[in-house]
Enzyme design. Structure first.
Site, mmCIF file in Angstrom:
data_model
loop_
_atom_site.group_PDB
_atom_site.id
_atom_site.type_symbol
_atom_site.label_atom_id
_atom_site.label_comp_id
_atom_site.label_asym_id
_atom_site.label_seq_id
_atom_site.Cartn_x
_atom_site.Cartn_y
_atom_site.Cartn_z
ATOM 1 N N GLU A 1 1.838 -8.663 0.493
ATOM 2 C CA GLU A 1 2.150 -8.008 1.761
ATOM 3 C C GLU A 1 1.425 -8.620 2.963
ATOM 4 O O GLU A 1 2.064 -8.937 3.964
ATOM 5 C CB GLU A 1 1.819 -6.518 1.676
ATOM 6 C CG GLU A 1 2.793 -5.701 0.852
ATOM 7 C CD GLU A 1 4.167 -5.621 1.482
ATOM 8 O OE1 GLU A 1 4.313 -5.900 2.693
ATOM 9 O OE2 GLU A 1 5.116 -5.291 0.756
ATOM 10 N N THR A 2 0.122 -8.737 2.882
ATOM 11 C CA THR A 2 -0.647 -9.110 4.086
ATOM 12 C C THR A 2 -1.753 -10.132 3.843
ATOM 13 O O THR A 2 -2.607 -10.320 4.708
ATOM 14 C CB THR A 2 -1.298 -7.857 4.714
ATOM 15 O OG1 THR A 2 -2.180 -7.249 3.763
ATOM 16 C CG2 THR A 2 -0.243 -6.852 5.155
#
Length: 375
Positions: free
Chosen positions: A160-161
């Site tokens: 995701e990040t």
């Protein structure tokens, strides 16, 4: 009542090309649906371009649809018309977000190997080992409480990040409002606008519950927030105060992010101690009716292992015979397609993002990080 703390923007980049979120169940460009080259262009745009506002369309408080939305918020949730009109007067129309929501043009065939290489790569692996070492206690606690093993949580946050390094720089109110009332002209436009109006509603409620200015929340071009890229509705429903400080903070508290990811998956069908997937070999011919039927089951594990033997088998002796499976195809462009037998836990990951490529990347990245950590 648990409150939400003021998010702080990551110092890494201004925008976030979020693969989730959603999404998010389906809020974002579907992972794996575009060609690798197209995705690379989207990623470059999302990280390098400044949010673009169309000045002639920025006065949302004057839009008829927005006025109706305000009336609904007043009647349903007790907001005052004046405060909401003042809020929407500050909202900016973000053309960048709208453009990034457009479907990718037809291009190269889907390529699982190319997609995987973007996420299971040295930088994320090294960062994942460090993250796991630093938050080992929180990861162990999440497994005890929710049954989700560390490698899945670590893999998901890494995809995701990159462990909080790319959380997004859009004002969430701006992108949610833009997409709620002027989503691109696509076959699913009406459904997508309804989704984003629901998230806009949750954003305003979350800000009120926290006594925060809604404009302090920053996130992806689709409005996903923090380390795990939760949409506002998911924050309100699934985020947890896992560090025990009385506040939910998915931007500054990796521990809250860990607990929230585990809680989300547990609420979406994750089963404790159940495996995720096993490599499979086809028994039938590709494009056969039997194969198409098995693949057409969607995000569902509905076959016993014995039932699948006439279609696909696995050489793994670890595959339990007492659980249910689904058949997953991972297309590799012009190369041979990979097939996997997926359990309910694999499909639980797809409810974080409805993409086989995404779920398998989470699974693979977590496994590789676990192996690297052992070394």
């Amino acid at each position: 009542m648990i409150s939400y703390t003021t998010p702080v923007i990551s110092k890494f980049g201004t925008l976030k090309n979020c693969i989730c979120s959603l999404f998010i169940a389906t809020a974002l460009v579907t992972a794996g649906e575009a060609s690798a080259s197209t995705k690379k262009q989207v990623k470059k745009a999302a990280h390098s371009a400044a949010p673009v506002a169309k000045k002639d369309e920025s006065h949302f408080q004057q839009w008829k649809e927005v006025s109706s939305f305000i009336d609904s918020m007043v009647s349903k949730h007790g907001f005052t018309e004046a405060e909401l009109k003042a809020t929407f007067k500050q909202v900016k129309y973000i053309e960048t977000a709208r453009q990034l929501m457009r479907p990718a043009p037809p291009g190269k065939p889907k390529n699982w190997k190319a997609y995987r290489a973007r996420f299971v790569e040295p930088y994320r692996i090294e960062a994942g080992v460090a993250f796991w070492d630093k938050y080992a206690d929180a990861l162990a606690k999440a497994e005890r409480e929710y049954g989700v093993p560390p490698e899945i949580i670590v893999g998901l946050i890494g995809v995701e990040t990159i462990f909080g390094k790319q959380t997004g720089g859009f004002r969430v109110m701006d992108v949610l409002t833009t997409l709620a009332f002027d989503y691109p002209d696509t076959p699913t436009r009406d459904a997508r606008m309804q989704f984003f109006r629901g998230e806009l509603e949750n954003m305003l409620l979350m800000a009120r519950e926290s006594s925060l200015d809604p404009f302090v929340f920053k996130g992806s071009y689709a409005g996903a927030i923090g380390w795990p890229q939760f949409m506002p509705g998911s924050i309100r429903k699934y985020a947890v105060d896992f560090d025990g400080d009385g506040k939910i903070n998915l931007t500054d508290s990796p521990v809250d992010a860990i607990g929230s990811v585990a809680h989300y998956l547990s609420m979406h069908g994750w089963k404790r101690a159940l495996p995720v997937a096993f490599p499979a070999t086809l028994v039938v011919a590709e494009k056969s009716e039997q194969l198409n039927t098995a693949l057409g089951k969607g995000l569902l594990a509905s076959y016993q292992l014995q039932d699948l033997k006439a279609i696909a088998t696995t050489a793994s002796v670890e595959a339990p015979t007492t659980i249910q499976y689904g058949l997953v195809d991972l297309q590799n462009g012009n190369d041979a397609t990979e097939y996997w037998l997926a359990t309910e836990n694999f499909y639980a990951i797809t409810l974080y993002n409805r993409s086989y490529f995404y779920a398998m990347s989470v699974y693979d990245l977590g496994r590789v990080i676990a192996a690297a950590r052992q070394k």
